[in-house]
Write a protein that holds these residues in place. Structure first.
Motif, PDB file in Angstrom:
ATOM      1  N   PHE A  44     -42.672 -27.170  26.144  1.00  0.00           N
ATOM      2  CA  PHE A  44     -42.721 -26.905  24.696  1.00  0.00           C
ATOM      3  C   PHE A  44     -42.467 -28.194  23.911  1.00  0.00           C
ATOM      4  N   GLY A  90     -44.182 -13.900  31.001  1.00  0.00           N
ATOM      5  CA  GLY A  90     -43.453 -14.417  29.845  1.00  0.00           C
ATOM      6  C   GLY A  90     -43.691 -13.517  28.641  1.00  0.00           C
ATOM      7  N   GLY A  91     -42.689 -13.401  27.781  1.00  0.00           N
ATOM      8  CA  GLY A  91     -42.735 -12.440  26.678  1.00  0.00           C
ATOM      9  C   GLY A  91     -43.909 -12.567  25.721  1.00  0.00           C
ATOM     10  N   LEU A 137     -38.194 -20.691  22.001  1.00  0.00           N
ATOM     11  CA  LEU A 137     -38.509 -19.964  20.763  1.00  0.00           C
ATOM     12  C   LEU A 137     -37.266 -19.415  20.073  1.00  0.00           C
TER      13      LEU A 137
HETATM   14  C1  S3P Z   1     -41.671 -16.678  25.786  1.00  0.00           C
HETATM   15  C2  S3P Z   1     -40.925 -16.070  26.755  1.00  0.00           C
HETATM   16  C3  S3P Z   1     -40.416 -16.786  27.936  1.00  0.00           C
HETATM   17  C4  S3P Z   1     -41.299 -17.979  28.261  1.00  0.00           C
HETATM   18  C5  S3P Z   1     -41.448 -18.850  27.047  1.00  0.00           C
HETATM   19  C6  S3P Z   1     -42.093 -18.107  25.870  1.00  0.00           C
HETATM   20  C7  S3P Z   1     -42.140 -15.878  24.626  1.00  0.00           C
HETATM   21  O1  S3P Z   1     -40.378 -15.904  29.063  1.00  0.00           O
HETATM   22  O2  S3P Z   1     -42.555 -17.566  28.704  1.00  0.00           O
HETATM   23  O3  S3P Z   1     -40.174 -19.339  26.689  1.00  0.00           O
HETATM   24  O4  S3P Z   1     -43.068 -16.318  23.930  1.00  0.00           O
HETATM   25  O5  S3P Z   1     -41.557 -14.780  24.398  1.00  0.00           O
HETATM   26  P1  S3P Z   1     -39.316 -14.671  29.183  1.00  0.00           P
HETATM   27  O6  S3P Z   1     -39.899 -13.525  28.420  1.00  0.00           O
HETATM   28  O7  S3P Z   1     -39.280 -14.415  30.653  1.00  0.00           O
HETATM   29  O8  S3P Z   1     -38.021 -15.155  28.643  1.00  0.00           O
END
Ligand code: S3P
Length: 174
Positions: free
Chosen positions: A51, A81-82, A122
């Motif tokens: 990032f 990832g979220g 984030l």
């Molecule tokens: C993100 C979630 C993270 C990771 C990145 C972005 C998001 O994964 O992919 O920091 O955009 O919500 P987790 O959901 O496993 O924390």
């Protein structure tokens, strides 16, 4: 909906995807992978480094690339990832790869679970609660495209895993 070959967990940060994926894989005797781990492996650096050095759009491109590569898998629990649900193509590829379960949680629960975690770029902002709410609002319609939703706010990891196994049995034995 695609053939049910894998179980895929989507949902907001702190919803329990990683922890539940470990338990599910153990219970089912399946493999387990996490798209964030594959991204880190592929980039050779941590998520905060990606990032900070390359920007979020680059992270999202890597995420899409990793998700495209999931098609060949079988009997794997895949945690994601979220934010991956925000690209339509990602959601389509996930739905084709297996049963997609959205793990949900209330904003206050998410806040508690993510507090002090510096591995989530984030949420490194002055008002993480406002950011959580804003991202949840943006993402809600995308999470709603999952085949199933389980709210993990008041459940143990074991309870969540059991619910997902029942959903899986319902679909594959039905
Ligand atoms: C993100 C979630 C993270 C990771 C990145 C972005 C998001 O994964 O992919 O920091 O955009 O919500 P987790 O959901 O496993 O924390």
């Amino acid at each position: 909906m695609g053939a049910r070959r894998n179980i895929i967990l989507v949902g907001f940060m702190g919803a329990g995807k990683t922890a539940v994926s470990h338990l599910l894989a153990e219970r089912l005797g399946w493999e387990r992978i996490d798209t964030d781990d594959l991204i880190v492996e592929c980039a050779g650096k941590s998520i905060p480094e990606i990032f900070a050095q390359d920007g979020e759009p680059h992270f999202r491109d890597l995420e899409t690339e990793v998700i495209r590569g999931l098609g060949e898998r079988e009997h794997t629990v895949i945690s994601t990832g979220g934010g991956c649900v925000m690209r339509d193509g990602n959601m389509r590829a996930l739905a084709e790869a297996g049963m997609v379960v959205h793990l949900a949680a209330r904003p206050d629960v998410i806040m508690d679970r993510c507090e002090g975690d510096t591995n989530r770029p984030l949420l490194q902002v002055e008002d993480p609660m406002a950011r959580i709410q804003e991202l949840l609002d943006l993402r809600a319609p995308h999470y709603a495209r999952a085949h199933h939703t389980v709210d993990t706010s008041d459940l143990t990891l074991e309870e969540v895993a059991e619910m997902i196994i029942s959903l899986w049995q319902g679909e594959t034995e039905g």
